[in-house]
Write an enzyme that holds these catalytic residues in place. Sequence first.
Site, mmCIF file in Angstrom:
data_model
loop_
_atom_site.group_PDB
_atom_site.id
_atom_site.type_symbol
_atom_site.label_atom_id
_atom_site.label_comp_id
_atom_site.label_asym_id
_atom_site.label_seq_id
_atom_site.Cartn_x
_atom_site.Cartn_y
_atom_site.Cartn_z
ATOM 1 N N ASP A 235 -10.842 0.114 8.804
ATOM 2 C CA ASP A 235 -9.755 0.118 9.543
ATOM 3 C C ASP A 235 -10.135 -0.535 11.109
ATOM 4 O O ASP A 235 -11.015 -0.068 11.514
ATOM 5 C CB ASP A 235 -9.164 1.492 9.841
ATOM 6 C CG ASP A 235 -7.877 1.422 10.603
ATOM 7 O OD1 ASP A 235 -6.815 0.790 9.996
ATOM 8 O OD2 ASP A 235 -7.757 2.021 11.718
ATOM 9 N N GLU B 298 -10.545 -4.885 8.780
ATOM 10 C CA GLU B 298 -9.496 -5.825 9.353
ATOM 11 C C GLU B 298 -10.125 -6.439 10.720
ATOM 12 O O GLU B 298 -10.698 -5.854 11.589
ATOM 13 C CB GLU B 298 -8.473 -4.910 10.166
ATOM 14 C CG GLU B 298 -7.473 -4.307 9.094
ATOM 15 C CD GLU B 298 -6.460 -3.400 9.584
ATOM 16 O OE1 GLU B 298 -5.286 -3.488 9.230
ATOM 17 O OE2 GLU B 298 -6.819 -2.511 10.412
#
Length: 701
Positions: free
Chosen positions: A405, A434
């Site tokens: 994340d 990400e």
Amino acid sequence: MKIFKAFLEKFNKLKIFVDDFTQFRPYNFQIQNGNSQLSIKNYSIVENDIMLTLTEEVNIKNSCFLNYEYLSEKVWFFPLFSTEEFDDKFYHDLTLGAIYNKNYTIFRIWSPAASNINLLLYDTAESSDSENLRRFVMKENNGLWSILIKEDLQGSYYNYEVNVYNDISEIVDPYVKAVGINGLRGAIIDIGKTNPEGWEHDRSPELKNYTDAIIYETSIRDISTHPHSGVKHKGKFLALTEENTLSNNKIPTCLNHIKELGVTHIQFMPIFDFSYTSVDEKNPYSYNWGYDPQNYNVPEGSYSTNPYDPSYRIFELKKMIFYIHKNNLSINMDVVYNHVADAISSSFKKVFPGYYFRFLDNTNLSNGSGCGNDTASEHSMMRKFIVDSVMYWAKEYHIDGFRFDLMGLHDIDTMNSIRKKLDELKRPIMLYGEGWDLNTPLARNIKAIDSNSKKLSPIGFFNDKIRDCVKGSVFDIEDKGFATGKFFMENILKKSISSYFLLPSQSINYVSCHDNYTLWDKIDLSCKYESFDDKKRIVKLCASIILASQGIPFIYSGEEFCRTKNGDHNSYNKPDNINWLDWDRKSDFMDVFYYYQKLIHIRKNHPAFRMIKIEDIEKNLTFVENTPNNTVAFTIKNNANGDTWKDILVLLNANKENITLTIPEGPWNIALDSNSDVNNEIVLGPTIVMNKISSCILFKL
Ligand code: CA
């Protein structure tokens, strides 16, 4: 003269920001470090800042103040923590946490700032008046605190009592591997006893190349809680151990559904222990995605049928993994090392303030994560924590991949260290995240962001370019993309289809994930005037693009039957009935489901869609020139990547009317036509009529 801020740059060097350095008089300064007064050896002016060199080192166990006239300014230590000098003195590579043996347990915790640390042993998971507490003083060696207790401590609970800058607090061990209810005390268990039957034979499915993976993102709760899921253990790890589950309409659900779909990897949204303030493990009525980590190395208790027994959640998660592996599926876990649930109450903050989080020059905590506490992965002991944690999940739980994340908040060295350590396990463990470039005080060239992908290989990135160019920006409800009818998207789409990255495996290709609108809702909102049938056509076109592109396809669970959250674009804490997969809806959209299934089948059987080198893509994949507006056509030739098909032709038409395309000379066999279930039709060329909003995969043997 006014002092704005004072920072410790080295153990004996201070940097001071002032409004007017010409008024600086060293003899007016006093440096107070605990009870000691430190003297200034010399000073220099660098640009507008003053650098002070002291005759002795600052002791970081005591706070430090700069006194000048009637003012007193705190000296901030955090710049020191990035220096080699600091690491030389305090970095430790030993195993931290509670290391259990039958006859003794060793406890180790790191904090150069603590003036003392006590081990607290309890016999219960929760505090009560009658509890039995034993307190043991730990010993320090250059910041590493340890103690050995010669007893069999299995079944005991523990915490640490830390005294840092005269602040005494009780903390849960950041390295804790088992906890009591709601994760408020560590538990000492024999981890070997948490293995389900047959665990020693648990094997991950084979994965030759990362591009062979097809990722399916879901959450323990979303996939199982619907009343018609046919699952007994709704919202629990054990839901995924139930095989052959059917909905009321006798349609496969849950694990049975994922198998039927044919993907290779299930990516679970947080399964580590997330905050009890989001979901109370005693009464897990409220819903939360779980992106608020509490105990990184422990499974979440609300997903266990008995969160009161510290071993049980571990046992049940392992059992789930065992069943998923047995069904020839791999497991990727979502990890959230970029921030903690609450910085103020976190063990990281209490055990060593200033070390584990990133600060801005104005001494506020950095907030690139949007949660107000970006962790400082560039600090060696935070990096070690992340690497240790990932390795623990990979080894103890047989996890097959990690989805980071907000990976862009981490530094390149941390991500590459993880890659290197995972590679040592000699099995293909996926690593991707990400790679957004967020506002955090880390030099751009060392951030783990997609523009630095060449330095992060082979680590994957969520490809927001393909996401947005296919269906429109996630930041603008009404924005459209290629599939929804936006003009002039062909070139950017072509670049996405043939992969942007150094390695195709670095591109995680997707149109929807847990964030933002579901694909169906986005189409619904941006194409208000399209018919229901055309909206389904758009979903199929999106799927064709994602599954025929080079890279790694990623599907958000339910996308394959037009999942809706009723227009909710951020359902992280919304009730189950917004977040669950509605298995009745699958029956309503079987045609879309079957289409996804067929695309997946083709991709899995045809390595041409899964090339592993950019050179091969450059050699074999060619776009057909001069196709009409809003169409893209490409060939993959030469039995690419060992494919049984000699040549492949992929046609994508986003126009709302039928279009005649000129194609390379036939005859071509139709493998999949989004408009028709008829296979094995022959197209001779030189033209083909494409139905509105449709796609077609053709081949020559
Ligand atoms: Ca929890």
